[in-house]
Design an enzyme around this catalytic site. Structure first.
Site, PDB file in Angstrom:
ATOM      1  N   SER A 125      13.191  28.610   6.983  1.00 51.74           N
ATOM      2  CA  SER A 125      11.876  28.059   7.267  1.00 51.74           C
ATOM      3  C   SER A 125      11.914  26.542   7.049  1.00 51.74           C
ATOM      4  CB  SER A 125      10.818  28.751   6.405  1.00 51.74           C
ATOM      5  OG  SER A 125       9.528  28.451   6.846  1.00 51.74           O
ATOM      6  N   HIS A 139       8.498  36.334  10.454  1.00 54.51           N
ATOM      7  CA  HIS A 139       9.019  35.208   9.668  1.00 54.51           C
ATOM      8  C   HIS A 139       9.729  35.688   8.408  1.00 54.51           C
ATOM      9  CE1 HIS A 139       9.406  30.985   8.934  1.00 54.51           C
ATOM     10  NE2 HIS A 139       8.845  31.064   7.751  1.00 54.51           N
TER      11      HIS A 139
END
Length: 679
Positions: A536, A652
């Site tokens: 991320s 994610h």
């Protein structure tokens, strides 16, 4: 070699997560990557080790407490998507609890021919006979359904919201606070709800009575209800960006009373007390309260204009507050001291606060605590370290007891390893701490395969965490594991984070490179044996290691990353991070963003270490476009040591099933071993 026109066409297609041409390209890239790394004895041994650890029936079944009943979500080889189950707390404390399945996600998927994953459940206080179940199709968006906990079934005419980023909170059995994702002007430019309403049973969500409407340029608007007996309250929260917000008290007449604290501070509540956590210094009359402090004041008096604060926590050069929790009568502070967690418990009597207990463990072992429920003074303590598996203890502050109730299995023999803390010196002279996990008495020969992990953003702190299966798949194979506590994180409070914001982002990358250089200088490893990994925001970190410090690394793993920093704000939740990185629509800010935009800075004329980029097709937070486009551009430039793996069912976070998770982590480790030792 693709023509410029062809590459631009492909790049535009790769920005569309579900585009057919893009998915065909992803399939070919996945095949290339798995053919290279997802085979061989070492890969299969690693996969088996990780899967066995994930499916281990003796893992702690982590629970939420609802009076005498506890609920747990559990996945193993017999329940790939998992079961939501419950048992009596007395049974939970036994070695073999008697579980009752409440909701079987695999069976639900069979019945509905769907692909749901369980995300969470919100139970209605005080009877806990109803729940709002959040089901995800892989990303952050969820379908929300009302569930009867007595009959163990969904309520056909109950509260329901289709898959979206909507949020709800119980007020009572017939009313919810609703932040609705209805598309269009119901959303902010970040893709989150803009309005809060009171939603009454039997009415459509779009007909709910409006309470508050934010601006489309706000990041998000939400609401919550606190059911603490005697101190019930509903709150509306408007976030302008990640670090600035306004909070309002919702009165019984659905009017809003502003809670007048600094917009970069955050507030919470403990019984009659308002708690304020400061992100920057705050001057009130003649008193200046420091950044990172926790203040307490009587909430009713504060709303009437009085500003009499008690300081519950003051940071220093080594200690910062990470968060707090509460029991009925006690406040629990979770802190870090030189990046290792400790706990302090406070109690208030007659308006005076005093310390009750401090919990600290030796040898870089973390400890965190939280209240078990709002009706008692019971609390739970979780402790773990790089070499110590998780231990769960229950305490009672009235009875002054604390005892171990559950222990995770030990995944590897830790007797031959040790944890040490070191400090590297960054470009501007700042000392950057990092943890090293290695064999005792490690010979400094400069050739040990070493994995360096980092994040460095959003005030997120990296603290020691059990290595689990990695103890066998990395440490016992001769590897060294390192975790860097670079600026941008929250390890030393708000100032540590703010030092690497926006135009100062380069400091986080300089810090990480300094740790890599220190490992080489100390002869722990060398550049060809050093791998770095991050996800991320940490993927952006790794992208900058690739473009700016390629000479320091022998392999890089860049997971669910941000990479195209001049376009990140156009995709999904991207604009919500402008307060962290900067706004590409402003010329001055676009200039510094280009300086740390790996997609813009990668070159055909430079040599780069082998790099594995990973992402998820269902990621609705950080677009898979970042990783896809980076790989396509680098391959078009002639770099053949660049790889992509995209998990088609993942968002994610991790993949929805343990088998997928084990496959992914085995693929990553095989990539690193091949690049560091087999070439």
């Amino acid at each position: 070699m693709m023509t410029e026109g062809n590459i631009q066409h492909l790049l535009s297609k790769l920005e569309l997560p579900q585009d057919e041409e893009a998915l065909r390209w992803v399939t070919s890239q996945n095949l290339r990557t798995t053919n290279k790394f997802a085979h061989g004895g070492r890969f299969h041994q690693t996969q088996q080790t990780i899967l066995q650890s994930l499916n281990d029936q003796s893992n702690i079944p982590w629970v939420n407490h609802y009076r005498e009943t506890v609920y747990n979500f559990w996945q193993d080889d017999r329940h790939p998507r998992g079961i939501w189950r419950r048992t009596a707390e007395a049974s939970y404390l036994m070695a073999e609890p008697e579980w009752e399945t409440v909701l079987d996600i695999d069976r639900l998927n069979e019945q509905e021919e769907a692909n749901w994953s369980y995300r969470s459940a919100d139970l209605l206080y005080p009877d806990y006979t109803r729940a709002l179940i959040y089901l995800s199709g892989g990303g952050d968006a969820c379908e929300i359904r009302e569930f009867d906990l007595v009959s163990k079934s969904f309520i056909s005419d109950g509260f329901y919201l289709k898959e979206s980023k909507s949020l709800v909170s119980w007020i009572d059995e017939n009313n919810l606070l609703l932040a609705l994702d209805g598309g269009g002007d119901t959303l902010t430019t970040s893709g989150y709800p803009r309005c809060v309403s009171r939603w009454q049973r039997g009415t459509a969500p779009h007909e709910a009575a409006l309470i508050y409407a934010g601006e489309t340029t706000d990041m998000a608007v939400s609401a919550s209800h606190d059911p603490t007996p005697g101190f019930e309250k509903s709150l509306v929260h408007c976030s302008q960006d990640f670090y600035h917000s306004r909070t309002y008290l919702l009165t019984a007449q659905d009017e809003l009373e502003f809670i007048d604290i600094p917009e970069d501070a955050s507030c919470g509540f403990f019984n009659a007390w308002l708690l304020v956590t400061l992100n920057t210094a705050w001057q009130v009359a003649e008193t200046i309260y420091p950044a990172g402090a926790l203040l307490a004041t009587d909430f009713a008096a504060f709303q009437q204009g009085l500003r009499n604060f008690i300081i519950l926590f003051t940071p220093d050069a080594h200690t910062t507050l990470q968060g707090y929790s509460s029991t009925r009568d006690n406040l629990i502070l979770n802190m870090t001291q030189d990046v290792v967690e400790k706990v302090k418990i406070l109690k208030t009597e007659n308006g005076q606060w005093r310390g009750v207990k401090t919990l600290v463990l030796p040898n870089f072992t973390n400890i965190s605590a939280s209240g078990i429920d709002i009706e008692s003074n019971r609390y739970q303590v979780v402790s773990y370290g790089f070499l110590q598996s998780c231990c769960l203890s229950y305490g009672d502050l009235d009875a002054e007891t604390l005892s171990v109730v559950k222990q995770d299995p030990t995944c590897f023999d830790a007797a031959d390893f040790e944890v040490t803390q070191h400090f590297a010196v960054s470009t501007d002279g700042t000392h950057i701490p990092y943890f090293q996990v290695a064999a005792k008495g490690l010979a400094l020969t400069g050739d040990h395969p070493t994995l360096l992990y980092g994040y460095g953003g959003f005030e997120v702190s990296l603290t020691p965490n059990y290595l689990g299966a990695k103890g066998n798949t990395w440490l016992h194979k001769g590897g060294v594991y390192v975790m860097a506590n670079i600026r941008g994180g929250g390890e030393y409070g708000p100032a540590w984070h703010q030092a690497a914001l926006k135009q100062h982002r380069h400091r986080a990358y300089e810090d990480f490179a300094a740790v890599a250089s220190d490992l080489i200088a100390r002869k722990v490893t060398c550049a060809t044996r050093l791998a770095a990994q991050g996800g991320s925001n940490g993927g952006l970190l790794i992208g900058n290691m690739l473009t700016d410090y390629p000479e320091l690394f022998g392999a890089l793993v860049c997971e669910v990353p941000l990479l195209d920093m001049t376009n990140y704000h156009r995709w999904l939740a991207g604009s919500s991070w402008i307060a962290e990185y900067g706004d590409p629509e402003i010329a001055e800010e676009r200039a510094w963003l280009q300086n740390y935009s790996p997609f813009d800075n990668v070159s055909a004329d430079k040599r780069y270490p082998p790099t594995l980029f990973t992402t998820g097709t269902r990621d609705d937070r950080v677009s898979p476009a970042h990783a896809r486009k980076m790989v396509a551009r680098m391959q078009q430039q002639g770099h053949d040591n660049v790889w992509l793996y995209e998990e088609t069912e993942a968002g994610h976070g991790s993949a929805p099933e343990n088998t997928q998770t084990a496959f992914y982590h085995s693929l990553v480790e095989e990539f690193m071993w091949k690049m560091l030792t087999d070439r």
